[in-house]
Design an enzyme around this catalytic site. Sequence first.
Site, PDB file in Angstrom:
ATOM      1  N   TYR A  88       0.845  -1.197   0.000  1.00  0.00           N
ATOM      2  CA  TYR A  88       0.000   0.000   0.000  1.00  0.00           C
ATOM      3  C   TYR A  88       0.879   1.245   0.000  1.00  0.00           C
ATOM      4  O   TYR A  88       0.580   2.227  -0.678  1.00  0.00           O
ATOM      5  CB  TYR A  88      -0.932   0.004   1.218  1.00  0.00           C
ATOM      6  N   ASN A 109     -12.558  -0.424  -5.925  1.00  0.00           N
ATOM      7  CA  ASN A 109     -12.255  -0.757  -7.313  1.00  0.00           C
ATOM      8  C   ASN A 109     -13.415  -1.522  -7.952  1.00  0.00           C
ATOM      9  O   ASN A 109     -13.703  -2.648  -7.564  1.00  0.00           O
ATOM     10  CB  ASN A 109     -10.969  -1.599  -7.361  1.00  0.00           C
ATOM     11  N   CYS A 117      -6.130  -4.826  -8.118  1.00  0.00           N
ATOM     12  CA  CYS A 117      -6.054  -4.491  -6.695  1.00  0.00           C
ATOM     13  C   CYS A 117      -5.555  -5.668  -5.858  1.00  0.00           C
ATOM     14  O   CYS A 117      -5.044  -5.471  -4.752  1.00  0.00           O
ATOM     15  CB  CYS A 117      -7.394  -3.974  -6.176  1.00  0.00           C
ATOM     16  N   HIS A 118      -5.641  -6.878  -6.399  1.00  0.00           N
ATOM     17  CA  HIS A 118      -5.138  -8.052  -5.676  1.00  0.00           C
ATOM     18  C   HIS A 118      -3.619  -8.028  -5.557  1.00  0.00           C
ATOM     19  O   HIS A 118      -3.052  -8.743  -4.730  1.00  0.00           O
ATOM     20  CB  HIS A 118      -5.605  -9.352  -6.347  1.00  0.00           C
TER      21      HIS A 118
END
Length: 152
Positions: A88, A109, A117-118
């Site tokens: 992050y 998302n 995003c994974h």
Amino acid sequence: MAKISLNTIIGPVSIEERDEKIVRVGWSEVAPERAVSPVLENAVDQLKAYFAEQLSEFDLPLAPPGSPFQQRVWSAMCEIPHGETWTYGQLAARADTAPRAVGGACGANPVPIIIPCHRILAANGRGGYSGRGGLKTKSALLDLENRKARLL
């Protein structure tokens, strides 16, 4: 808005298109609302190839609904190479924001898998995942990509 779904290793995945652009990827099976569009057919083909470990980069027209901030974070997220992960904090530095704000954008998302995003991890572990199946789904996607990355 046209919709279609396909079965994958993580369960049914639905895709929605508006004005010839993908606007949403969801976690359910849907019946097409009207004739399937070329954009949706292309999205299905690309997702099938992704899950078959034959595609590492999507080439689809996207128009995810979101704020300018979310758009900025999602755009930066798309820069993460297949088979790699960022924290992050790394994504926050790239998008010129804070890690907690990145987490919010990840959770919002609307086009998971395609906007990856994974691939975002906490500094001390896998972090969270807002898609169906939570961390189990995130782990399955990361494992799939890591297998493919090892083959390249």
